[in-house]
Design an enzyme around this catalytic site. Sequence first.
Site, PDB file in Angstrom:
ATOM      1  CE  LYS A 164      -4.481  -1.357   1.759  1.00 44.64           C
ATOM      2  NZ  LYS A 164      -5.476  -1.007   2.573  1.00 44.64           N
ATOM      3  CE  LYS A 167      -5.647  -7.797  -2.093  1.00 47.18           C
ATOM      4  NZ  LYS A 167      -5.474  -7.422  -0.743  1.00 47.18           N
ATOM      5  CE  LYS A 220     -13.388  -2.818  -0.296  1.00 46.29           C
ATOM      6  NZ  LYS A 220     -13.522  -2.681   1.092  1.00 46.29           N
TER       7      LYS A 220
HETATM    8  P1  AMP Z   1     -11.271  -5.183   2.730  1.00 47.87           P
HETATM    9  O1  AMP Z   1     -11.821  -4.273   1.530  1.00 47.87           O
HETATM   10  O2  AMP Z   1      -9.618  -4.912   2.409  1.00 47.87           O
HETATM   11  O3  AMP Z   1     -11.351  -4.431   4.072  1.00 47.87           O
HETATM   12  O4  AMP Z   1     -11.276  -6.454   2.732  1.00 47.87           O
HETATM   13  C1  AMP Z   1     -12.409  -7.011   3.694  1.00 47.87           C
HETATM   14  C2  AMP Z   1     -12.428  -8.598   3.413  1.00 47.87           C
HETATM   15  O5  AMP Z   1     -12.539  -9.225   2.252  1.00 47.87           O
HETATM   16  C3  AMP Z   1     -11.140  -9.077   4.001  1.00 47.87           C
HETATM   17  O6  AMP Z   1     -11.504 -10.334   5.058  1.00 47.87           O
HETATM   18  C4  AMP Z   1     -10.334  -9.598   2.798  1.00 47.87           C
HETATM   19  O7  AMP Z   1      -9.450 -10.484   3.349  1.00 47.87           O
HETATM   20  C5  AMP Z   1     -11.282  -9.988   2.068  1.00 47.87           C
HETATM   21  N1  AMP Z   1     -10.977  -9.845   0.552  1.00 47.87           N
HETATM   22  C6  AMP Z   1     -10.573  -8.658   0.060  1.00 47.87           C
HETATM   23  N2  AMP Z   1      -9.971  -9.000  -1.260  1.00 47.87           N
HETATM   24  C7  AMP Z   1     -10.374 -10.132  -1.263  1.00 47.87           C
HETATM   25  C8  AMP Z   1     -10.194 -11.355  -2.679  1.00 47.87           C
HETATM   26  N3  AMP Z   1      -9.782 -10.803  -3.778  1.00 47.87           N
HETATM   27  N4  AMP Z   1     -10.558 -12.522  -2.579  1.00 47.87           N
HETATM   28  C9  AMP Z   1     -11.014 -12.977  -0.971  1.00 47.87           C
HETATM   29  N5  AMP Z   1     -11.014 -12.097  -0.046  1.00 47.87           N
HETATM   30  C10 AMP Z   1     -10.941 -10.875  -0.223  1.00 47.87           C
END
Ligand code: AMP
Length: 347
Positions: free
Chosen positions: A115, A207, A210
């Site tokens: 990041k 991966k 967002k």
């Molecule tokens: P965040 O949007 O970073 O707050 O992520 C929220 C949740 O979504 C966390 O548990 C992440 O590990 C999961 N997550 C985010 N991106 C992925 C992805 N590409 N595949 C699986 N889980 C994800």
Amino acid sequence: MTTFEPLVFSGIQPTGNLHLGNYLGALARFVPLQDAFNCVYCVVDLHAITVAQDPVELTGAIREVTAAYLAAGIDPRAHIVFNQSQVHAHAEMGWLLNCVARMGWLNRMTQFKEKAGKDKENASVGLFTYPTLMAADILVYRATHVPVGEDQKQHLELTRDIAAKFNNDYAARIDGLGFGTEYLPQPEPLIQGPATRIMSLRDGSKKMSKSDPSDYSRINLIDDADTIALKIRKAKTDPEGLPGELKGLEGRPEADNLVGIYAALADRTKQSVLDEFGGQQFSAFKPALADLAVEKLAPIAGEMRRLKADPGYIDAVLADGAGRAAAIADPVVATMKEILGLLSTRR
Ligand code: AMP
Ligand code: TRP
């Protein structure tokens, strides 16, 4: 060994579009846990401001993640849904744990490196200490189970290290206060199933995220049926058809990803998907996948739109959740202070 009351905690950042990775890796897995555990689900807005945010968009995103929790089927009365910044204990516990975690531990965190990018000197201090705040989120409820995607594994390991160091450094004091050998639990990551790491639809080595500049790289939870179908049709694949065995997906990240998405959406194993589609071309598999994705996601998107039109209701859910969250977290902070000798009254 102290035994801890089982409790699930997890959080999602209110930053940009919630996507299929968030849904399959996190949200969809939060829902069934409600039957077996008390669950606390948080919109981690203090984490969001570790990088620049537009204030108006941030407010909207906090309500949108809340709407997603509710639309996915989380019951805010039986469990707790709230946003982090309304519960003071998170920031306070974050400070206490900043004084437990070591620089060397945080220096190893790969998410910070990703990041912060090349310009580390210009990253916020908050982005560097982000993982200790995450540890605080979990440990301030003395939570025992944390469902997350694969990318959060290292942060969970850090959380366990912080808890162990605190218990160890203050062992005599913890025992003296009648808490047995440990005050903080070693929370267990729940990282299971075929969808712990959903990849970009454009590049099977990245991966789904967002922040990817290409909207075709992800399926957003609020995409309509046509958009979902179009994105799946355009998803990158290789020229071969689908194999009959898992081994045939090795070295084929895009094919593996689409089969994993199908399996997770259908609540089946990847092998059972290959049993059905092995030998077929992607031109046949993609429409089936698109239909399934629309069938599963459209009702959630519809409910999210309905909820977003009623921000008053969402804000009331968050206020109620914050009150109930604070009732668990505040006494833990008070005890933490007492253990540390900070002259606080335990409530
Ligand atoms: P965040 O949007 O970073 O707050 O992520 C929220 C949740 O979504 C966390 O548990 C992440 O590990 C999961 N997550 C985010 N991106 C992925 C992805 N590409 N595949 C699986 N889980 C994800
Ligand atoms: N760091 C997590 C992410 O980026 C979000 C998060 C913050 C979290 N606090 C948490 C997840 C506590 C689980 C538990 O996805």
